[in-house]
Design a protein around this motif. Structure first.
Motif, PDB file in Angstrom:
ATOM      1  N   VAL A 286      10.452  41.292  52.258  1.00 25.81           N
ATOM      2  CA  VAL A 286       9.645  42.505  52.097  1.00 25.81           C
ATOM      3  C   VAL A 286       8.195  42.196  52.402  1.00 25.81           C
ATOM      4  N   VAL A 287       7.512  43.181  52.959  1.00 24.42           N
ATOM      5  CA  VAL A 287       6.057  43.147  53.063  1.00 24.42           C
ATOM      6  C   VAL A 287       5.573  44.555  52.729  1.00 24.42           C
ATOM      7  N   VAL A 288       4.573  44.608  51.871  1.00 27.46           N
ATOM      8  CA  VAL A 288       3.959  45.878  51.503  1.00 27.46           C
ATOM      9  C   VAL A 288       2.560  45.889  52.087  1.00 27.46           C
ATOM     10  N   LEU A 289       2.298  46.862  52.941  1.00 31.69           N
ATOM     11  CA  LEU A 289       0.979  47.068  53.518  1.00 31.69           C
ATOM     12  C   LEU A 289       0.360  48.274  52.817  1.00 31.69           C
ATOM     13  N   PRO A 290      -0.905  48.561  53.044  1.00 31.08           N
ATOM     14  CA  PRO A 290      -1.539  49.648  52.294  1.00 31.08           C
ATOM     15  C   PRO A 290      -0.812  50.995  52.379  1.00 31.08           C
ATOM     16  N   GLU A 291      -0.255  51.329  53.554  1.00 27.57           N
ATOM     17  CA  GLU A 291       0.327  52.659  53.727  1.00 27.57           C
ATOM     18  C   GLU A 291       1.773  52.659  54.219  1.00 27.57           C
ATOM     19  N   HIS A 292       2.381  51.502  54.348  1.00 29.25           N
ATOM     20  CA  HIS A 292       3.802  51.440  54.677  1.00 29.25           C
ATOM     21  C   HIS A 292       4.368  50.103  54.240  1.00 29.25           C
ATOM     22  N   LEU A 293       5.697  50.018  54.241  1.00 28.05           N
ATOM     23  CA  LEU A 293       6.341  48.755  53.898  1.00 28.05           C
ATOM     24  C   LEU A 293       7.562  48.552  54.780  1.00 28.05           C
ATOM     25  N   HIS A 294       7.925  47.285  54.917  1.00 33.21           N
ATOM     26  CA  HIS A 294       9.137  46.893  55.641  1.00 33.21           C
ATOM     27  C   HIS A 294       9.950  46.014  54.701  1.00 33.21           C
ATOM     28  N   CYS A 295      11.262  46.147  54.758  1.00 30.15           N
ATOM     29  CA  CYS A 295      12.082  45.266  53.942  1.00 30.15           C
ATOM     30  C   CYS A 295      13.491  45.143  54.500  1.00 30.15           C
ATOM     31  N   LEU A 296      14.142  44.071  54.078  1.00 29.48           N
ATOM     32  CA  LEU A 296      15.560  43.821  54.355  1.00 29.48           C
ATOM     33  C   LEU A 296      16.294  43.849  53.036  1.00 29.48           C
ATOM     34  N   TRP A 297      17.331  44.676  52.959  1.00 32.05           N
ATOM     35  CA  TRP A 297      18.157  44.763  51.754  1.00 32.05           C
ATOM     36  C   TRP A 297      19.579  44.365  52.079  1.00 32.05           C
ATOM     37  N   LYS A 298      20.196  43.641  51.153  1.00 30.62           N
ATOM     38  CA  LYS A 298      21.637  43.360  51.181  1.00 30.62           C
ATOM     39  C   LYS A 298      22.258  44.185  50.069  1.00 30.62           C
ATOM     40  N   LEU A 299      23.173  45.073  50.436  1.00 27.98           N
ATOM     41  CA  LEU A 299      23.835  45.932  49.455  1.00 27.98           C
ATOM     42  C   LEU A 299      25.066  45.241  48.889  1.00 27.98           C
ATOM     43  N   PRO A 300      25.511  45.654  47.700  1.00 33.75           N
ATOM     44  CA  PRO A 300      26.734  45.072  47.121  1.00 33.75           C
ATOM     45  C   PRO A 300      27.953  45.359  48.014  1.00 33.75           C
ATOM     46  N   ALA A 301      28.962  44.535  47.883  1.00 37.52           N
ATOM     47  CA  ALA A 301      30.150  44.618  48.736  1.00 37.52           C
ATOM     48  C   ALA A 301      30.844  45.977  48.663  1.00 37.52           C
ATOM     49  N   ASN A 302      30.722  46.668  47.568  1.00 39.51           N
ATOM     50  CA  ASN A 302      31.429  47.934  47.406  1.00 39.51           C
ATOM     51  C   ASN A 302      30.508  49.152  47.501  1.00 39.51           C
ATOM     52  N   ASP A 303      29.316  48.992  48.060  1.00 43.04           N
ATOM     53  CA  ASP A 303      28.320  50.062  47.996  1.00 43.04           C
ATOM     54  C   ASP A 303      27.575  50.174  49.329  1.00 43.04           C
ATOM     55  N   HIS A 304      27.335  51.407  49.748  1.00 45.96           N
ATOM     56  CA  HIS A 304      26.578  51.647  50.981  1.00 45.96           C
ATOM     57  C   HIS A 304      25.461  52.670  50.780  1.00 45.96           C
ATOM     58  N   ASP A 305      25.160  53.030  49.538  1.00 52.77           N
ATOM     59  CA  ASP A 305      24.261  54.148  49.276  1.00 52.77           C
ATOM     60  C   ASP A 305      22.788  53.744  49.202  1.00 52.77           C
ATOM     61  N   PHE A 306      22.233  53.329  50.337  1.00 49.18           N
ATOM     62  CA  PHE A 306      20.804  53.034  50.353  1.00 49.18           C
ATOM     63  C   PHE A 306      19.950  54.299  50.271  1.00 49.18           C
ATOM     64  N   PRO A 307      20.402  55.482  50.758  1.00 44.28           N
ATOM     65  CA  PRO A 307      19.557  56.676  50.593  1.00 44.28           C
ATOM     66  C   PRO A 307      19.265  57.003  49.118  1.00 44.28           C
ATOM     67  N   LEU A 308      20.244  56.839  48.250  1.00 46.20           N
ATOM     68  CA  LEU A 308      20.021  57.059  46.817  1.00 46.20           C
ATOM     69  C   LEU A 308      18.942  56.121  46.299  1.00 46.20           C
ATOM     70  N   ARG A 309      19.018  54.866  46.663  1.00 46.91           N
ATOM     71  CA  ARG A 309      18.044  53.881  46.192  1.00 46.91           C
ATOM     72  C   ARG A 309      16.629  54.243  46.650  1.00 46.91           C
ATOM     73  N   TRP A 310      16.472  54.630  47.922  1.00 43.40           N
ATOM     74  CA  TRP A 310      15.146  55.008  48.406  1.00 43.40           C
ATOM     75  C   TRP A 310      14.641  56.266  47.705  1.00 43.40           C
ATOM     76  N   ARG A 311      15.514  57.230  47.469  1.00 45.04           N
ATOM     77  CA  ARG A 311      15.111  58.439  46.746  1.00 45.04           C
ATOM     78  C   ARG A 311      14.569  58.078  45.358  1.00 45.04           C
ATOM     79  N   LEU A 312      15.268  57.188  44.670  1.00 45.60           N
ATOM     80  CA  LEU A 312      14.845  56.778  43.330  1.00 45.60           C
ATOM     81  C   LEU A 312      13.539  55.991  43.357  1.00 45.60           C
TER      82      LEU A 312
END
Length: 178
Positions: free
Chosen positions: A54-80
């Motif tokens: 991950v890198v957090v810049l003042p107005e945006h961020l970039h990251c790499l996430w590894k999700l659990p083997a039984n889960d694909h719901d990254f939109p929920l995580r970003w919403r939260l």
């Protein structure tokens, strides 16, 4: 009209770019880094995922996430994460009429960029892209000088040397032995 379909694969690794609605002159993410970290922490407790980089810049961020083997719901995580961060910081932005109608504060761009990591080469390229970003945007001359990055964790783990990336023309005192 074309519709965009997200690749949603359980257990996959994804690269993300997430951006504030107002980018010019905005330092909200670094100014409120503790709130952003807390939004990530609480979300990861409720809906686990591994932040590979991950890198957090003042107005945006970039990251790499590894999700659990039984889960694909990254939109929920970003919403939260976005909602939690927005609730934790003072309200002083001026939302557009559209955002007001939808009950949004207008801090974040509604959409984000995601990319499904395909192989080891793709992963390495995105690791490097993430960690080089503070130099790319002119915030520092050495990646090691940017505090809001997983680069430091990866130096400690042996993935990168501390002097891995230096802006062209910058004097690297670490490499010079100073």
């Amino acid at each position: 009209m074309r519709t965009y379909t997200r690749a949603r694969i359980p257990g996959a690794t994804y690269f993300f770019t997430v951006t504030l609605a107002e980018r010019h002159g905005n330092d909200l993410l670094t100014r409120h880094i503790d709130a952003l970290r807390e939004a990530f922490r609480v979300t990861r407790q409720e809906h686990p995922f591994v932040v590979e980089a991950v890198v957090v810049l003042p107005e945006h961020l970039h990251c790499l996430w590894k999700l659990p083997a039984n889960d694909h719901d990254f939109p929920l995580r970003w919403r939260l994460i976005k909602a939690r961060f927005s609730r934790m910081i003072p309200a002083n932005e001026t939302p557009s009429p559209s955002r007001l109608r939808k009950g949004e504060r207008g801090i974040w761009q509604r959409r984000y960029w995601e990319h499904l990591i395909c192989d080891d080469r793709d992963m390495r390229q995105h690791f490097d892209y993430i960690h080089f970003n503070p130099i790319k945007h002119g915030y520092v001359a050495r990646v090691a000088d940017w505090p809001y990055s997983s680069f430091h964790r990866h130096v400690a783990g042996g993935r990168y040397p501390v002097d891995w990336a230096v802006a062209p023309g910058a004097v690297d005192l670490v490499s010079a032995g100073e």
